[in-house]
Design a protein around this motif. Structure first.
Motif, mmCIF file in Angstrom:
data_model
loop_
_atom_site.group_PDB
_atom_site.id
_atom_site.type_symbol
_atom_site.label_atom_id
_atom_site.label_comp_id
_atom_site.label_asym_id
_atom_site.label_seq_id
_atom_site.Cartn_x
_atom_site.Cartn_y
_atom_site.Cartn_z
ATOM 1 N N THR A 41 5.281 6.046 0.700
ATOM 2 C CA THR A 41 4.529 6.778 1.705
ATOM 3 C C THR A 41 4.569 6.019 3.035
ATOM 4 O O THR A 41 5.142 4.942 3.129
ATOM 5 N N ALA A 42 3.943 6.595 4.052
ATOM 6 C CA ALA A 42 3.817 5.965 5.383
ATOM 7 C C ALA A 42 5.162 5.811 6.084
ATOM 8 O O ALA A 42 5.380 4.838 6.820
ATOM 9 N N ASP A 43 6.075 6.752 5.857
ATOM 10 C CA ASP A 43 7.355 6.811 6.577
ATOM 11 C C ASP A 43 8.116 5.490 6.530
ATOM 12 O O ASP A 43 8.441 4.897 7.569
ATOM 13 N N PRO A 44 8.470 5.010 5.335
ATOM 14 C CA PRO A 44 9.163 3.719 5.235
ATOM 15 C C PRO A 44 10.628 3.819 5.622
ATOM 16 O O PRO A 44 11.194 4.909 5.726
ATOM 17 N N ASP A 45 11.262 2.659 5.818
ATOM 18 C CA ASP A 45 12.705 2.628 5.994
ATOM 19 C C ASP A 45 13.356 2.454 4.618
ATOM 20 O O ASP A 45 12.720 2.657 3.586
ATOM 21 N N GLU B 116 0.800 -1.215 0.000
ATOM 22 C CA GLU B 116 0.000 0.000 0.000
ATOM 23 C C GLU B 116 0.836 1.269 0.000
ATOM 24 O O GLU B 116 0.387 2.309 -0.462
ATOM 25 N N ASN B 117 2.049 1.205 0.525
ATOM 26 C CA ASN B 117 2.853 2.423 0.621
ATOM 27 C C ASN B 117 3.820 2.588 -0.542
ATOM 28 O O ASN B 117 4.660 3.486 -0.527
ATOM 29 N N ILE B 118 3.729 1.755 -1.586
ATOM 30 C CA ILE B 118 4.605 1.832 -2.753
ATOM 31 C C ILE B 118 3.762 2.175 -3.972
ATOM 32 O O ILE B 118 2.804 1.479 -4.303
ATOM 33 N N HIS B 119 4.126 3.265 -4.643
ATOM 34 C CA HIS B 119 3.336 3.752 -5.773
ATOM 35 C C HIS B 119 4.257 3.981 -6.964
ATOM 36 O O HIS B 119 5.370 4.481 -6.811
ATOM 37 N N PHE B 120 3.797 3.618 -8.146
ATOM 38 C CA PHE B 120 4.554 3.874 -9.368
ATOM 39 C C PHE B 120 3.581 3.962 -10.532
ATOM 40 O O PHE B 120 2.501 3.372 -10.505
ATOM 41 N N ALA B 121 3.966 4.704 -11.560
ATOM 42 C CA ALA B 121 3.068 4.949 -12.685
ATOM 43 C C ALA B 121 3.356 4.051 -13.874
ATOM 44 O O ALA B 121 2.453 3.712 -14.626
ATOM 45 N N ASN B 122 4.620 3.650 -14.052
ATOM 46 C CA ASN B 122 5.002 2.888 -15.239
ATOM 47 C C ASN B 122 5.862 1.703 -14.821
ATOM 48 O O ASN B 122 7.078 1.825 -14.657
ATOM 49 N N VAL C 201 18.304 7.931 -14.938
ATOM 50 C CA VAL C 201 18.061 8.314 -13.552
ATOM 51 C C VAL C 201 16.851 7.553 -13.023
ATOM 52 O O VAL C 201 15.763 7.618 -13.600
ATOM 53 N N LEU C 202 17.050 6.821 -11.950
ATOM 54 C CA LEU C 202 15.953 6.136 -11.257
ATOM 55 C C LEU C 202 15.625 6.969 -10.021
ATOM 56 O O LEU C 202 16.443 7.074 -9.107
ATOM 57 N N ARG C 203 14.437 7.563 -10.016
ATOM 58 C CA ARG C 203 14.047 8.509 -8.972
ATOM 59 C C ARG C 203 13.108 7.854 -7.962
ATOM 60 O O ARG C 203 12.073 7.304 -8.343
ATOM 61 N N VAL C 204 13.467 7.954 -6.696
ATOM 62 C CA VAL C 204 12.661 7.411 -5.602
ATOM 63 C C VAL C 204 12.316 8.555 -4.657
ATOM 64 O O VAL C 204 13.209 9.266 -4.182
ATOM 65 N N ALA C 205 11.030 8.735 -4.368
ATOM 66 C CA ALA C 205 10.575 9.805 -3.479
ATOM 67 C C ALA C 205 10.013 9.236 -2.187
ATOM 68 O O ALA C 205 9.308 8.224 -2.193
ATOM 69 N N PHE C 206 10.316 9.921 -1.101
ATOM 70 C CA PHE C 206 9.664 9.676 0.180
ATOM 71 C C PHE C 206 8.638 10.794 0.359
ATOM 72 O O PHE C 206 9.004 11.925 0.708
ATOM 73 N N LEU C 207 7.387 10.493 0.068
ATOM 74 C CA LEU C 207 6.317 11.489 0.185
ATOM 75 C C LEU C 207 5.818 11.466 1.628
ATOM 76 O O LEU C 207 5.095 10.555 2.024
ATOM 77 N N ASN C 208 6.182 12.481 2.373
ATOM 78 C CA ASN C 208 5.984 12.451 3.815
ATOM 79 C C ASN C 208 4.660 13.034 4.283
ATOM 80 O O ASN C 208 4.133 12.614 5.316
ATOM 81 N N PHE C 209 4.133 14.009 3.544
ATOM 82 C CA PHE C 209 2.951 14.724 4.028
ATOM 83 C C PHE C 209 1.956 14.964 2.889
ATOM 84 O O PHE C 209 2.333 15.010 1.719
ATOM 85 N N GLU C 210 0.675 15.092 3.260
ATOM 86 C CA GLU C 210 -0.397 15.398 2.302
ATOM 87 C C GLU C 210 -0.339 14.467 1.090
ATOM 88 O O GLU C 210 -0.286 14.907 -0.063
ATOM 89 N N VAL C 211 -0.385 13.195 1.365
ATOM 90 C CA VAL C 211 -0.203 12.183 0.327
ATOM 91 C C VAL C 211 -1.287 12.278 -0.755
ATOM 92 O O VAL C 211 -0.985 12.292 -1.952
ATOM 93 N N GLU C 212 -2.532 12.324 -0.361
ATOM 94 C CA GLU C 212 -3.612 12.351 -1.350
ATOM 95 C C GLU C 212 -3.506 13.574 -2.253
ATOM 96 O O GLU C 212 -3.748 13.490 -3.462
#
Length: 317
Positions: free
Chosen positions: A296-300, A26-32, A270-281
């Motif tokens: 999302t959800a403050d992962p390690d 649930e906390n992993i999101h990707f478009a392609n 470039v492989l881009r990884v984001a930690f989306l910390n706030f206002e996810v929706e």
């Protein structure tokens, strides 16, 4: 990504596997998923052939979501005057809305950040801050913590001679002190040549008093411009580019502007990884337009470690 690099990548790594590393959390999101799979394959190949570099933001990327920021460590150390806090709050209320505005132009946002950062640094200089006070502030700060498994990622990078550029718009001296305090691998002398921190580094006089900050000024809107030249220098540190072969940059950040810390150029994936910390929706779609993976959800750092260490993954393709 440049079309020629993308074409070569898809030809080199056609989607013929269904991997076992579960991206359907649930906390992993990707478009392609297709592009992601190909990039991860290249990432692993480059890891083993001296063609990988890593660029990582610090505040709330290497450090945890609810961790104090590097500037926050100083502001909350109890050593600054009431006047400082009043003026710093005024600066925040004036310029932060412009920094994050979706309607302001890049030029407007850049000018706001330059004024904000320079003014904030001026306030710190007036406080007669010392290097000793900074060291004590980091030592006494209980809410500046790194994300779990960061040391495992760092150890894996250094075992494979992969350079790491920690690139931040924060207070560089605090970041260096925090890494030394909280990362056992960072404290070791071995492979220190592979690590570099680029941030707003203080200038101290002979008595250890703050007199200014080194150039260039780094803020949230100019990271791409500053890092472009630095990445070229960093890539030669501990690694050797192989002519005619694509190289890979693993980029880790939490702000939307962090996506620009490395440029998509011919021969550079470039492989881009984001930690989306706030206002996810509110922000998820925007982040997915700029990053390959959004966490999302403050992962390690488990997913980053899995991508680097070769664990097969299932993107649901």
């Amino acid at each position: 990504m440049c079309n020629s690099s993308l074409t070569r990548l898809s030809q080199k790594f056609p989607i013929i596997y269904i991997y076992k590393m579960d991206l359907q959390r649930e906390n992993i999101h990707f478009a392609n998923g297709g592009n992601l799979q190909s990039k991860v394959q290249l990432l692993r190949e480059c890891l083993c052939s001296s063609r990988l570099s890593v660029i990582a933001d610090f505040d709330r990327t290497i450090s945890a979501r609810n961790s104090n920021s590097s500037h926050g460590v100083i502001e909350k150390c109890g050593l600054l005057s009431d006047d400082y806090h009043t003026r710093a709050r005024e600066l925040f209320e004036t310029y932060y809305p412009i920094e994050i505005s979706s309607t302001a132009t890049l030029e407007e946002r850049t000018q706001a950040c330059e004024t904000w950062w320079n003014s904030a640094h001026g306030l710190l200089i007036k406080e007669e801050l010392t290097s000793e006070k900074v060291a004590k502030a980091v030592e006494n700060c209980s809410d500046l913590v790194l994300r779990d498994r960061f040391d495992e990622v760092l150890q894996l990078l250094e075992t494979n001679s992969v350079p790491l550029l920690v690139f931040s718009a924060g207070f560089g001296d605090v970041i260096k002190a925090a890494l030394l305090r909280h990362s056992g691998v960072w404290r070791t002398e071995q492979r220190r040549d592979l690590r570099k921190v680029v941030a707003n580094m203080a200038e101290w006089d002979e008595s250890g008093r703050l007199t200014g900050f080194q150039e260039p000024l780094v803020h949230s809107c100019n990271k791409g411009a500053v890092v472009k030249q630095l990445l070229q220098q960093q890539h030669g540190c501990g690694s050797q580019k192989t002519s005619g072969e694509d190289r890979c940059v693993l980029l880790l950040g939490d702000g939307i502007g962090d996506a620009d810390m490395a440029a998509d150029e011919d021969g550079v994936i470039v492989l881009r990884v984001a930690f989306l910390n706030f206002e996810v929706e509110k922000n998820l779609d925007r982040y997915l337009s700029k990053f390959d993976i959004v966490l999302t959800a403050d992962p390690d750092f488990s997913l980053v470690l899995e991508m680097l260490s070769g664990g097969d993954f299932n993107s649901g393709l």
